[in-house]
Design a protein around this motif. Sequence first.
Motif, mmCIF file in Angstrom:
data_model
loop_
_atom_site.group_PDB
_atom_site.id
_atom_site.type_symbol
_atom_site.label_atom_id
_atom_site.label_comp_id
_atom_site.label_asym_id
_atom_site.label_seq_id
_atom_site.Cartn_x
_atom_site.Cartn_y
_atom_site.Cartn_z
ATOM 1 N N GLN A 1 -9.691 -4.676 -2.615
ATOM 2 C CA GLN A 1 -9.958 -4.098 -3.936
ATOM 3 C C GLN A 1 -11.306 -4.572 -4.481
ATOM 4 N N SER A 2 -11.538 -5.884 -4.370
ATOM 5 C CA SER A 2 -12.731 -6.467 -5.003
ATOM 6 C C SER A 2 -14.021 -6.072 -4.291
ATOM 7 N N LEU A 3 -13.943 -5.860 -2.977
ATOM 8 C CA LEU A 3 -15.142 -5.478 -2.229
ATOM 9 C C LEU A 3 -15.451 -3.995 -2.368
ATOM 10 N N HIS A 4 -14.506 -3.221 -2.877
ATOM 11 C CA HIS A 4 -14.665 -1.773 -2.851
ATOM 12 C C HIS A 4 -15.890 -1.338 -3.648
ATOM 13 N N ARG B 1 -0.776 -5.379 -8.713
ATOM 14 C CA ARG B 1 -0.652 -6.821 -8.882
ATOM 15 C C ARG B 1 0.572 -7.324 -8.126
ATOM 16 N N LEU C 1 -6.272 -8.095 -2.295
ATOM 17 C CA LEU C 1 -7.199 -8.206 -3.419
ATOM 18 C C LEU C 1 -8.653 -8.168 -2.953
ATOM 19 N N THR C 2 -8.935 -8.738 -1.796
ATOM 20 C CA THR C 2 -10.300 -8.701 -1.277
ATOM 21 C C THR C 2 -10.731 -7.259 -1.040
ATOM 22 N N ASP D 1 -4.242 -12.210 -1.152
ATOM 23 C CA ASP D 1 -5.711 -12.355 -1.065
ATOM 24 C C ASP D 1 -6.313 -11.217 -0.241
ATOM 25 N N ASP D 2 -5.649 -10.893 0.851
ATOM 26 C CA ASP D 2 -6.169 -9.841 1.724
ATOM 27 C C ASP D 2 -6.232 -8.506 0.973
ATOM 28 N N GLY E 1 -16.086 0.094 -7.404
ATOM 29 C CA GLY E 1 -16.110 -0.804 -8.538
ATOM 30 C C GLY E 1 -15.132 -0.487 -9.647
ATOM 31 N N ARG E 2 -13.974 0.088 -9.298
ATOM 32 C CA ARG E 2 -12.984 0.285 -10.356
ATOM 33 C C ARG E 2 -11.837 -0.686 -10.171
ATOM 34 N N PRO E 3 -11.352 -1.294 -11.257
ATOM 35 C CA PRO E 3 -10.223 -2.214 -11.129
ATOM 36 C C PRO E 3 -8.985 -1.472 -10.646
ATOM 37 N N SER E 4 -8.182 -2.155 -9.865
ATOM 38 C CA SER E 4 -6.949 -1.574 -9.348
ATOM 39 C C SER E 4 -5.782 -2.034 -10.213
ATOM 40 N N ARG F 1 0.823 -1.216 0.000
ATOM 41 C CA ARG F 1 0.000 0.000 0.000
ATOM 42 C C ARG F 1 0.859 1.268 0.000
#
Lengths: 247, 247, 247, 247, 247, 247
Positions: A128-131, A140, A125-126, A122-123, A134-137, A94
Amino acid sequence: MQLALATWHEVEEYLQTSRGIIVPVGSTEQHGPNGLIGTDHLDAEFIAKGVGDKIGAMVAPTLAYGMSQHHLGFAGSVTLRPSTMIAMVGDIVRSLARNGFERFFFINGHGGNIANGRAAFDDALTAQSLHANGRPSPIRCHMEASSGGTRATAPARALFPGALGSHATGVEVPPAQFSPAEAIPRAQMSPMVAPASTSLFDCFDYRRRYPDGRIGSDPSLSTPQHGERLFAAAVEDMADAYRTFMA
Amino acid sequence: MQLALATWHEVEEYLQTSRGIIVPVGSTEQHGPNGLIGTDHLDAEFIAKGVGDKIGAMVAPTLAYGMSQHHLGFAGSVTLRPSTMIAMVGDIVRSLARNGFERFFFINGHGGNIANGRAAFDDALTAQSLHANGRPSPIRCHMEASSGGTRATAPARALFPGALGSHATGVEVPPAQFSPAEAIPRAQMSPMVAPASTSLFDCFDYRRRYPDGRIGSDPSLSTPQHGERLFAAAVEDMADAYRTFMA
Amino acid sequence: MQLALATWHEVEEYLQTSRGIIVPVGSTEQHGPNGLIGTDHLDAEFIAKGVGDKIGAMVAPTLAYGMSQHHLGFAGSVTLRPSTMIAMVGDIVRSLARNGFERFFFINGHGGNIANGRAAFDDALTAQSLHANGRPSPIRCHMEASSGGTRATAPARALFPGALGSHATGVEVPPAQFSPAEAIPRAQMSPMVAPASTSLFDCFDYRRRYPDGRIGSDPSLSTPQHGERLFAAAVEDMADAYRTFMA
Amino acid sequence: MQLALATWHEVEEYLQTSRGIIVPVGSTEQHGPNGLIGTDHLDAEFIAKGVGDKIGAMVAPTLAYGMSQHHLGFAGSVTLRPSTMIAMVGDIVRSLARNGFERFFFINGHGGNIANGRAAFDDALTAQSLHANGRPSPIRCHMEASSGGTRATAPARALFPGALGSHATGVEVPPAQFSPAEAIPRAQMSPMVAPASTSLFDCFDYRRRYPDGRIGSDPSLSTPQHGERLFAAAVEDMADAYRTFMA
Amino acid sequence: MQLALATWHEVEEYLQTSRGIIVPVGSTEQHGPNGLIGTDHLDAEFIAKGVGDKIGAMVAPTLAYGMSQHHLGFAGSVTLRPSTMIAMVGDIVRSLARNGFERFFFINGHGGNIANGRAAFDDALTAQSLHANGRPSPIRCHMEASSGGTRATAPARALFPGALGSHATGVEVPPAQFSPAEAIPRAQMSPMVAPASTSLFDCFDYRRRYPDGRIGSDPSLSTPQHGERLFAAAVEDMADAYRTFMA
Amino acid sequence: MQLALATWHEVEEYLQTSRGIIVPVGSTEQHGPNGLIGTDHLDAEFIAKGVGDKIGAMVAPTLAYGMSQHHLGFAGSVTLRPSTMIAMVGDIVRSLARNGFERFFFINGHGGNIANGRAAFDDALTAQSLHANGRPSPIRCHMEASSGGTRATAPARALFPGALGSHATGVEVPPAQFSPAEAIPRAQMSPMVAPASTSLFDCFDYRRRYPDGRIGSDPSLSTPQHGERLFAAAVEDMADAYRTFMA
């Protein structure tokens, strides 16, 4: 290029040309009678710096501690808890992402870190995915075994026929000894080849099965020359893997 | 003696003679136009190794990341959260204590770590103090500023009269440059002496007040010779402090 | 003005004129043979209310529990873990900030809270600094020692010459006794002046070194008159510090 | 007997006669146009001290902050997260238990704390129940609504016929005003009786339904005389409940 | 034998003969146009019950939610955070161990759970290994892929030549449909075989690459007959793996 | 409609017509001599599916583990810690909310979950209420006791006059036995009616007071016919409560 040896202006310039960074991660744990306690993080650090020099990638300071609970039966071994590794990896990602880094390539010297590194990714990415937005980050993360490429594993198998093993092995002990550390320990090992691996549980179980710390290996004949050869091969392997990740 | 370069047998031998270990801790954060991002952890690491060599104390692998939120406005800076630092320090202490280490001497290269280090020690001590069994624990932790001793601060004040400052200072920039890192950045600084410190809040506030990252300092004339001199003084200071702690 | 004694309409009116709030924080821990267990939070609370009355600042309800692990060897002492303090301070700041408060001035009656308070502020600031949007936050936190100003420390040193000490001291015991609490304990103390402070570790170590709880102090002669004088001085000190913080 | 006003010697003496302690817990949240923000913790604190005086029970310092997320739409309201309350309650219980307290009687002034208090007790009990040693623990926690006893609820219903409501009610507003706080706010309320309660969700929903903060109540006519009467009844109720708990 | 359908007396009797228990774990996430959202946990549950019936092993209630952040771009998908999975697995293991269970065999229907399951075991093992008392624990955890044995993978490859894929595959979709769920969805899929897998990052990236949810698979022709055959094979595989683990 | 048996396309269609979902939650804990360990989650699951079938509501996979620390003195009982329940419930709500679910109706089979469920909702609501943006969230959570409605409680009281009790009761034991589980345990109980409930503390205390696990109940005569009747009544009750919640 090492992040620790750069100024912030130099980092800004680097970010004009690349969004990638290599993070070496290893462990601080016993590696048998003649293996260094820092073997895993020294391997990761030297190979990462080799890749950085070879292809001009930025290399972050090394994470020298990892998941090593199996080894707590041997003096000098240190383990982080999974939650600590998840927090530490997340903070580093971060922080660096805040000013422009996007691709995080972890060169890992210790098999025990794989699950926890994956859990850390995973932590992140989760989140990011829950945000809700809704924009891809662009962030990677990828972890690669420092000595797991094809160039490094073939000669290691040849150098230690039938006795490569799975801890304190001929792939990991020699490169660390090729490092600036001059003092290469010598040790009589008995049996010559350590017992083969089975499932691993806690550190009491580990020490009972593998009393000198090795699993299935005979690193007694490892030499700096082995280390030099394996180090060069691993740098080639990791440079390829980094280029693939960045593509 | 470095833990990373020892075997577990050698650690067991060391524990026959001493229960103490030195842990270098620093940061990965901007240090102005000519200061290295790794300044704080490189300082702590080199001084710790100097002490270890001088008096035969064991030195653990360096914690290269610390509490650096102020600096996140500058590329390449990394911060851990307080909870991450507390967890990491606690895991290292608990792991090493399991096999016999009792006295943990943290040589700290970064002022921002002091409160979080103290909170980490508080966390470990609270667990001991709350324990129902009611037996005192032999574990003791102490943190010392790597360049805060009397031998190091006096010449630093003399070398940078009126411009020692409080970040990217003449006490911290030179020793890191005296390290194996050969490339010493050169930079024009304007103003010559950076604005003096006031209270610090978040990283936006920091960058607005101190646009090139320095606080109150003029490290433009720092040289490896300064570094060598300050390094030697800091090693003396820390060796004394370690002996006092172990007494 | 006390937050607890205001209505929400009155708080809205206050926010038209000021964004600042004072939060008293102390501890619940032994203070020697004649010191009250609530000494630190009573001091902080009375001084904070004094400042609030004097300059019209809002005062939040007192945090009566703090980091007191050293004192767990004495009945009635309570400690929070560092993570609890970080969480509690963060919740209070975030809640009050939601409706307009921006400047949080903690008046602290207990030295053991300093590191954990700083860690709590670091935690809040890290969240701000890491935030992707990149906007500075108006939230600022500051902690000041309730009796650490120049007006309070000078007479305390004069009243207890050579025996001010560092726990259960003449700066902290009297103001609490000047509070509405009428029952002032009397106690024979032996030795008259408690042993001087060294490094502190866990609560077992503490009780062994300081068997009646005091460190380096002789509070046996403290009187409500001392308390009245020190209280007035501390209110002046803290009012100045608050004004500086708000400027 | 107040813990804050005792010395540790006095606490040791108390523990010879009783293992019980009363902990007042409340909130810092809006209570409508004429209710004090501190209503809930002032009620709990005064009633707890009343019980302590009446039957010689020890009373710990008040937990002035609680679970108040519904009220964050009104200035001056503060909420703790559930995890913070669980941690804080657990730390206090574990600390006091270390030196001999066994029975923890929480007098609670705020309905929103009930679930979180129960969760905190569950957390402490789970640790006891999972413990490998398999010995029962003497620690017991109980929470009682400060004004929920039969003596207090009957006259409250009589004093506010059909308009007792469920927030900023005639049971809670008057006792706090009977406290040393002299300034009793006066406010015109419209409608006289606030809308009745339905399910509560977040603070936006709350403020939309209950724009002046009250739910179902008409506290406009509450007087210090009401407070005095309800306070005395609540002290009787809580003293009975405490005796039952300790039996 | 299902734990949910036993009484506690029956569990006590079981523990006289065996210390092992099977825990099914899966996910609640999209499985393409004709795959059930519960596919992974239904597979794990039915196979686990099949093994339990076949060899008399105890089967615990199913963990129906797992690490599924990749799939959050598709309605109905649920993910746990890594820290939640670590906590949940740890609580179940610690609770069952308290009364005598020692061997925990997780039958896992979802590849995304592997790292987090391993991290959960690491967490439990670290607690054991760090424990000061230094006694080995009898607790052992193991995770096996429900359809990863040799008997199940061979026919699956034969049934779906060149289109087995890595998500919403012919190994996982049919067994769930063989379950009591009668309604077997029909769906036109285009392309017939979904794009092959590459590295996976967040859920935005996933949905962009695999717009109908499948990776590399063509499950359009899966039938209950396939499911029956693969189910029977997987039960054989898992029964063998359980026996090996218990030996 | 069961979420586990739907495809993601079907979930998208459902969301066109409703934003509500039912989540069954129970426990895995002893239920006396003839009660199933899964009683609470089986009850919740069957009643939830009954409601889903009756009124076309979506039903999520069951949370089979809950807060059961009281019962850890009996083999086969499992407890989650409060923090685990808070995390798990939050993850499920946040995941489903991401793609459009807004109303979460938890049908709860176990009284011990009430406080922790409420704490989990408080946790989610606090995040909403503290959010700086200040927009109300559409997310609403509600928990209802599966057998707590008026239609179910009246006949239960009639069927078990004076012996309904509060654990392993006639309301909860029979419906689980009406489930597909055919094996209905038979047990001699002594005394016929178990001791009545008092306050509950840890599991040692529980087992001492209630040696066969029951509290105040006589479920020895429960039959599948009772179960069928109570199940049907509970489905009616819960369908009404769901409709009210969704209105």
